[in-house]
Write a protein that holds these residues in place. Sequence first.
Motif, PDB file in Angstrom:
ATOM      1  N   GLY A  57      38.189  37.172  39.108  1.00 27.00           N
ATOM      2  CA  GLY A  57      39.434  36.590  38.657  1.00 27.00           C
ATOM      3  C   GLY A  57      40.334  36.776  39.814  1.00 27.00           C
ATOM      4  N   ARG A  58      41.589  36.256  39.390  1.00 27.76           N
ATOM      5  CA  ARG A  58      42.694  36.197  40.573  1.00 27.76           C
ATOM      6  C   ARG A  58      43.660  37.266  40.414  1.00 27.76           C
ATOM      7  NH1 ARG A  58      42.099  32.711  44.571  1.00 27.76           N
ATOM      8  NH2 ARG A  58      40.556  30.818  44.140  1.00 27.76           N
ATOM      9  N   LYS A  59      44.302  37.978  41.227  1.00 31.45           N
ATOM     10  CA  LYS A  59      45.442  38.662  41.034  1.00 31.45           C
ATOM     11  C   LYS A  59      46.716  37.911  41.040  1.00 31.45           C
ATOM     12  CE  LYS A  59      47.410  42.952  42.782  1.00 31.45           C
ATOM     13  NZ  LYS A  59      47.058  44.168  43.638  1.00 31.45           N
ATOM     14  N   GLU A  60      47.531  38.462  40.208  1.00 36.86           N
ATOM     15  CA  GLU A  60      48.955  37.747  40.026  1.00 36.86           C
ATOM     16  C   GLU A  60      49.843  38.027  41.108  1.00 36.86           C
ATOM     17  OE1 GLU A  60      49.293  35.233  38.128  1.00 36.86           O
ATOM     18  OE2 GLU A  60      47.423  35.591  37.054  1.00 36.86           O
ATOM     19  N   ALA A  61      49.395  37.514  42.236  1.00 37.31           N
ATOM     20  CA  ALA A  61      50.299  38.089  43.417  1.00 37.31           C
ATOM     21  C   ALA A  61      50.412  36.736  44.399  1.00 37.31           C
ATOM     22  CB  ALA A  61      49.736  39.126  44.122  1.00 37.31           C
ATOM     23  N   PRO A  62      51.191  36.856  45.397  1.00 37.98           N
ATOM     24  CA  PRO A  62      51.354  36.097  46.446  1.00 37.98           C
ATOM     25  C   PRO A  62      49.789  35.463  46.927  1.00 37.98           C
ATOM     26  CG  PRO A  62      53.086  37.539  46.530  1.00 37.98           C
ATOM     27  CD  PRO A  62      52.020  37.943  45.517  1.00 37.98           C
ATOM     28  N   GLY A  63      49.738  34.234  46.789  1.00 36.68           N
ATOM     29  CA  GLY A  63      48.416  33.643  47.416  1.00 36.68           C
ATOM     30  C   GLY A  63      47.173  33.798  46.168  1.00 36.68           C
ATOM     31  N   ARG A  64      47.555  34.520  45.263  1.00 36.91           N
ATOM     32  CA  ARG A  64      46.640  34.570  44.046  1.00 36.91           C
ATOM     33  C   ARG A  64      45.097  35.004  44.614  1.00 36.91           C
ATOM     34  NH1 ARG A  64      46.669  33.514  39.117  1.00 36.91           N
ATOM     35  NH2 ARG A  64      45.192  32.015  38.959  1.00 36.91           N
ATOM     36  N   PRO A  65      44.910  35.978  45.296  1.00 30.76           N
ATOM     37  CA  PRO A  65      43.677  36.331  46.058  1.00 30.76           C
ATOM     38  C   PRO A  65      42.591  36.892  44.826  1.00 30.76           C
ATOM     39  CG  PRO A  65      45.440  38.268  46.165  1.00 30.76           C
ATOM     40  CD  PRO A  65      46.170  37.315  45.550  1.00 30.76           C
ATOM     41  N   LEU A  66      41.366  36.528  45.388  1.00 25.66           N
ATOM     42  CA  LEU A  66      40.228  36.845  44.310  1.00 25.66           C
ATOM     43  C   LEU A  66      40.117  38.420  44.019  1.00 25.66           C
ATOM     44  CD1 LEU A  66      37.622  34.620  45.986  1.00 25.66           C
ATOM     45  CD2 LEU A  66      38.855  34.482  43.709  1.00 25.66           C
ATOM     46  N   LEU A  67      39.790  38.953  42.825  1.00 22.59           N
ATOM     47  CA  LEU A  67      39.589  40.152  42.688  1.00 22.59           C
ATOM     48  C   LEU A  67      38.322  40.625  42.514  1.00 22.59           C
ATOM     49  CD1 LEU A  67      42.408  40.707  39.659  1.00 22.59           C
ATOM     50  CD2 LEU A  67      42.093  42.080  41.884  1.00 22.59           C
ATOM     51  N   TYR A  68      37.745  41.476  42.993  1.00 21.61           N
ATOM     52  CA  TYR A  68      36.206  41.996  42.786  1.00 21.61           C
ATOM     53  C   TYR A  68      36.031  43.202  42.175  1.00 21.61           C
ATOM     54  CZ  TYR A  68      35.991  39.144  47.044  1.00 21.61           C
ATOM     55  OH  TYR A  68      36.308  38.031  47.898  1.00 21.61           O
ATOM     56  N   ARG A  69      35.040  43.319  41.351  1.00 22.40           N
ATOM     57  CA  ARG A  69      34.511  44.516  40.680  1.00 22.40           C
ATOM     58  C   ARG A  69      32.973  44.756  40.951  1.00 22.40           C
ATOM     59  NH1 ARG A  69      36.824  47.202  36.802  1.00 22.40           N
ATOM     60  NH2 ARG A  69      38.666  46.470  35.630  1.00 22.40           N
ATOM     61  N   THR A  70      32.613  45.943  40.754  1.00 21.26           N
ATOM     62  CA  THR A  70      31.179  46.176  40.651  1.00 21.26           C
ATOM     63  C   THR A  70      30.514  45.544  39.536  1.00 21.26           C
ATOM     64  OG1 THR A  70      31.477  48.490  39.895  1.00 21.26           O
ATOM     65  CG2 THR A  70      31.522  48.330  42.148  1.00 21.26           C
ATOM     66  N   THR A  71      29.197  45.288  39.747  1.00 21.31           N
ATOM     67  CA  THR A  71      28.144  44.759  38.638  1.00 21.31           C
ATOM     68  C   THR A  71      27.456  45.826  37.934  1.00 21.31           C
ATOM     69  OG1 THR A  71      26.498  44.473  40.343  1.00 21.31           O
ATOM     70  CG2 THR A  71      28.274  42.569  40.009  1.00 21.31           C
ATOM     71  N   GLU A  72      26.475  45.228  36.954  1.00 24.52           N
ATOM     72  CA  GLU A  72      25.737  46.124  36.282  1.00 24.52           C
ATOM     73  C   GLU A  72      24.616  46.348  37.065  1.00 24.52           C
ATOM     74  OE1 GLU A  72      24.842  46.308  32.633  1.00 24.52           O
ATOM     75  OE2 GLU A  72      27.240  46.235  32.585  1.00 24.52           O
ATOM     76  N   LYS A  73      24.401  45.587  38.293  1.00 24.08           N
ATOM     77  CA  LYS A  73      23.217  45.743  39.206  1.00 24.08           C
ATOM     78  C   LYS A  73      23.531  47.145  39.870  1.00 24.08           C
ATOM     79  CE  LYS A  73      20.545  43.883  42.953  1.00 24.08           C
ATOM     80  NZ  LYS A  73      20.278  43.029  44.003  1.00 24.08           N
ATOM     81  N   PHE A  74      24.911  47.302  40.153  1.00 25.99           N
ATOM     82  CA  PHE A  74      25.407  48.156  41.054  1.00 25.99           C
ATOM     83  C   PHE A  74      25.093  49.586  40.163  1.00 25.99           C
ATOM     84  CE2 PHE A  74      28.974  51.140  41.012  1.00 25.99           C
ATOM     85  CZ  PHE A  74      29.116  51.754  42.417  1.00 25.99           C
ATOM     86  N   GLY A  81      21.754  54.373  39.406  1.00 27.09           N
ATOM     87  CA  GLY A  81      21.475  55.187  38.549  1.00 27.09           C
ATOM     88  C   GLY A  81      22.699  55.716  37.430  1.00 27.09           C
ATOM     89  N   LEU A  82      23.650  54.789  37.462  1.00 24.36           N
ATOM     90  CA  LEU A  82      24.955  55.084  36.528  1.00 24.36           C
ATOM     91  C   LEU A  82      24.797  54.632  35.304  1.00 24.36           C
ATOM     92  CD1 LEU A  82      27.307  54.856  39.279  1.00 24.36           C
ATOM     93  CD2 LEU A  82      26.286  57.029  38.521  1.00 24.36           C
ATOM     94  N   ASN A  83      25.264  55.249  34.133  1.00 24.58           N
ATOM     95  CA  ASN A  83      25.238  54.306  32.786  1.00 24.58           C
ATOM     96  C   ASN A  83      26.602  53.451  32.645  1.00 24.58           C
ATOM     97  OD1 ASN A  83      23.058  55.145  31.580  1.00 24.58           O
ATOM     98  ND2 ASN A  83      23.850  57.341  31.105  1.00 24.58           N
ATOM     99  N   ALA A  84      27.619  54.160  33.425  1.00 19.83           N
ATOM    100  CA  ALA A  84      28.835  53.586  33.321  1.00 19.83           C
ATOM    101  C   ALA A  84      29.947  53.997  34.496  1.00 19.83           C
ATOM    102  CB  ALA A  84      29.739  54.107  32.071  1.00 19.83           C
ATOM    103  N   ILE A  85      30.759  52.957  34.981  1.00 18.64           N
ATOM    104  CA  ILE A  85      31.655  53.081  36.011  1.00 18.64           C
ATOM    105  C   ILE A  85      32.090  54.554  35.814  1.00 18.64           C
ATOM    106  CG2 ILE A  85      33.724  51.987  35.546  1.00 18.64           C
ATOM    107  CD1 ILE A  85      31.800  51.635  38.670  1.00 18.64           C
ATOM    108  N   GLU A  86      32.363  55.015  34.875  1.00 24.34           N
ATOM    109  CA  GLU A  86      33.170  56.311  34.663  1.00 24.34           C
ATOM    110  C   GLU A  86      32.275  57.455  35.209  1.00 24.34           C
ATOM    111  OE1 GLU A  86      32.958  54.023  31.848  1.00 24.34           O
ATOM    112  OE2 GLU A  86      34.801  53.080  32.686  1.00 24.34           O
TER     113      GLU A  86
END
Lengths: 179, 179, 249
Positions: free
Chosen positions: B135-152, B157-162
């Motif tokens: 998605g995009r950040k509610e900030a000037p320029g509305r920059p794209l937001l990144y997250r890691t994936t399931e593949k990550f 070898g992680l179950n969850a990002i925690e």
Amino acid sequence: MMDKLQQTLEALIFISVEPLTPAKMAEVLPDVPPEEIARALQDLLAAYENSERAIRIIPSAGGYVFSTKPEFDPPVRKLLQIERRKKLSGQALEALSAVAYHQPVTQAEIAAIRAVDSSYALHTLLENKLIKIVGRKEAPGRPLLYRTTEKFLAYFGLNAIEDLPSAEELKKLMQEENA
Amino acid sequence: MMDKLQQTLEALIFISVEPLTPAKMAEVLPDVPPEEIARALQDLLAAYENSERAIRIIPSAGGYVFSTKPEFDPPVRKLLQIERRKKLSGQALEALSAVAYHQPVTQAEIAAIRAVDSSYALHTLLENKLIKIVGRKEAPGRPLLYRTTEKFLAYFGLNAIEDLPSAEELKKLMQEENA
Amino acid sequence: MPSEIDEGYQIKLGVFEGPLDLLLFLIKKKKIDIQDIPIAVITREYLEYLSSRERINLDREAEFLLMAALLIYIKSQILLPREQPAALEGDPRKELVDHLVDYQRIKAAVGVLREREEEQSQIWRRAALTAPLPEQDLDLIEVSLFDLAESFFSMMKRRQGENLKVIRGKELSMGDKMKEIMTILKERDFLDFLDYLGSHDSLEEALLAFFCLLELIKARLVVAIQEQLFHSIKVWLRKDAPPVTKGKE
């Protein structure tokens, strides 16, 4: 007599920075049946083993890689200006065997096996990329779990973790030592 | 028939990061007369040239270096492309860790964390599906937001990002160094 | 100086990796079956070693003391009169013995790994490849003329700051310079952009070399590539470039 397939494998193993796995060979040569690749590979290895070359192909960490023969260690070290290769400390090596034989394993488990606090040894091993964090144990505190790495295999010249002596073989070794 | 000197030169040329110059050879082998080195070198080159090997030794930048024979260029290129694709560079890994620990995060934020422009690294990570745009950040320029994936998660070898080692845990591991 | 122990064993300083290591040493020295440790004897020996620790250099004292406490505890358990036969309660030594057996196995593995480490330390693999990467490797970043210009001018600024003395003299022509660059590329596979420009004695000559490089790029005879952002820029000969002057092959 080398055929084209053997030569191609030779070029590929030579150019690959990491040990070249059969999977990668198959990926590069999709039209060649895997059995044929395996056979050519065996012939290639035999050809090098029987040659007078100072370099040869060795299996390592599930793949194949070029290396010098041990008798050329002194001039190579002189060229690279390396006095002596750094060896792992006894503490680190002990913690590493504990990981190797009990993986995946937590820091507390390693400490229990050795009856010694192992955090420093683990740190050294992590830094040297001989072990890695592979997740968490489903137990109170959800401690981190450790495993040996590919670099561990390469460092000790192993092809796979199964190449380590089994518990049975270790027992035999102990008996020999005590005899 | 290869003699010891030829073999030694072979090992040295093989292991040298730069093309190995005659001066370097003489430095490593101070007891061997330069003419003798030159002769052994010529014999070695000839032996490779006349062999069926896919690799040979060529003069380059005033020295000598191993190279694959040109007819194996196509498979070699293919392999190099596969290897580049598969291996995450240090740059990409650094950017990935920045995303993992600060997600959701914008490109500008990652660049600020690493003090380096990270657009190329992010591109590699997106292409490898280790991160995704959420998605995009509610900030000037509305920059794209990144997250890691399931593949990550699967990759590490992680179950969850925690399950990622916490800052606390990492700090503890790193502090051992000073202990 | 190594101390001589009664039965001829040499103790080197700091030789024990931990309390289990010491315990195994004592058991072996006494030629005792690990399954049947005479706990009183072993405990006594263990404590004797601890008390002589200035000779043995135990830097992990707490761990060694913990083991001493465990040994004394086991000893007390054995000595304690019991209402039921000991066999039913289980031998209090059992846990320690199991632990020692497991640890002994780890020690054997250490021996194996140490041997392999020694073996492997004598064979060498290449750390990196010297072979140039194929030109159509699309992962590489082909840099723009702007990038080239920027790095060049920032370098020249730096060099001017070095209070460079300018040597005049040589008459320079663009044709000669381009030929020189092509010859170098033929011989060496690639040029480090900044190194090459920096190798010139005068600013004029460096400038000339820079414009020659731009010309060669424009003529698609060479290609400028940056393998990673913020790394140096390398100039390669294009594979399809026509030969210059006298090629050796």
